[in-house]
Design a protein around this motif. Structure first.
Motif, PDB file in Angstrom:
ATOM      1  N   UNK A  93       0.837  -1.203   0.000  1.00  0.00           N
ATOM      2  CA  UNK A  93       0.000   0.000   0.000  1.00  0.00           C
ATOM      3  C   UNK A  93       0.874   1.257   0.000  1.00  0.00           C
ATOM      4  N   UNK A  94       1.934   1.270   0.827  1.00  0.00           N
ATOM      5  CA  UNK A  94       2.833   2.423   0.852  1.00  0.00           C
ATOM      6  C   UNK A  94       3.490   2.629  -0.503  1.00  0.00           C
ATOM      7  N   UNK A  95       3.926   1.543  -1.149  1.00  0.00           N
ATOM      8  CA  UNK A  95       4.564   1.650  -2.461  1.00  0.00           C
ATOM      9  C   UNK A  95       3.572   2.157  -3.501  1.00  0.00           C
ATOM     10  N   UNK A  96       2.318   1.697  -3.426  1.00  0.00           N
ATOM     11  CA  UNK A  96       1.305   2.142  -4.381  1.00  0.00           C
ATOM     12  C   UNK A  96       0.988   3.625  -4.194  1.00  0.00           C
ATOM     13  N   UNK A  97       0.871   4.065  -2.967  1.00  0.00           N
ATOM     14  CA  UNK A  97       0.600   5.484  -2.702  1.00  0.00           C
ATOM     15  C   UNK A  97       1.773   6.332  -3.168  1.00  0.00           C
ATOM     16  N   UNK A  98       2.982   5.898  -2.859  1.00  0.00           N
ATOM     17  CA  UNK A  98       4.169   6.633  -3.273  1.00  0.00           C
ATOM     18  C   UNK A  98       4.245   6.742  -4.794  1.00  0.00           C
ATOM     19  N   UNK A  99       3.982   5.647  -5.497  1.00  0.00           N
ATOM     20  CA  UNK A  99       4.004   5.645  -6.971  1.00  0.00           C
ATOM     21  C   UNK A  99       2.947   6.597  -7.524  1.00  0.00           C
ATOM     22  N   UNK A 100       1.740   6.571  -6.958  1.00  0.00           N
ATOM     23  CA  UNK A 100       0.668   7.443  -7.405  1.00  0.00           C
ATOM     24  C   UNK A 100       1.054   8.919  -7.222  1.00  0.00           C
ATOM     25  N   UNK A 103       3.808   9.923  -9.726  1.00  0.00           N
ATOM     26  CA  UNK A 103       3.275  10.042 -11.081  1.00  0.00           C
ATOM     27  C   UNK A 103       2.471  11.326 -11.282  1.00  0.00           C
ATOM     28  N   UNK A 104       1.864  11.815 -10.223  1.00  0.00           N
ATOM     29  CA  UNK A 104       1.038  13.009 -10.326  1.00  0.00           C
ATOM     30  C   UNK A 104       1.749  14.278  -9.826  1.00  0.00           C
ATOM     31  N   UNK A 105       3.044  14.213  -9.674  1.00  0.00           N
ATOM     32  CA  UNK A 105       3.839  15.401  -9.347  1.00  0.00           C
ATOM     33  C   UNK A 105       3.807  15.832  -7.899  1.00  0.00           C
ATOM     34  N   UNK A 106       3.525  14.921  -6.989  1.00  0.00           N
ATOM     35  CA  UNK A 106       3.513  15.287  -5.572  1.00  0.00           C
ATOM     36  C   UNK A 106       4.682  14.684  -4.835  1.00  0.00           C
TER      37      UNK A 106
END
Length: 106
Positions: A93-100, A103-106
């Motif tokens: 979940x942490x990796x998915x949130x970090x990737x998202x 990818x969206x510039x945050x």
């Protein structure tokens, strides 16, 4: 007759204490006491500041939890992925949130 060397006269205990200089504890003056007191207070204050900053840094590094409801299918897929890859679900979940976020510039 044998010549005797000079001998010292016996000294009483009262005479011995009068001849020795007294070595008492130094009695600091008012200015010296005041300066030491100020130095001690400043050192204590500095210690309090360091402790407060250490606690603040620790609070910033503490874990912050986010609750998120998942539907049954998503939860089962997450559980299966964690089991198959031998890692915890939270890591995924942490990796998915970090990737998202990346990818969206945050």
């Amino acid at each position: 007759m044998a010549a005797q060397g000079p001998t010292a006269a016996p000294v009483s205990a009262a005479d011995a204490t009068r001849e020795r200089p007294r070595r008492g504890l130094p009695n600091p003056g008012g200015e010296e006491r005041k300066s030491k007191s100020i130095e001690r207070a400043l050192a204590q204050e500095e210690g309090r500041y360091r402790l407060r900053n250490l606690k603040r840094a620790h609070a910033r590094e503490a874990k912050h939890y986010v609750n998120c409801p998942l539907d049954y299918d998503t939860k089962m897929r997450l559980q299966k992925a964690a089991f198959d890859n031998d890692i915890k679900m939270t890591v995924i979940i942490k990796a998915a949130i970090d990737q998202f976020l990346r990818d969206n510039g945050y």
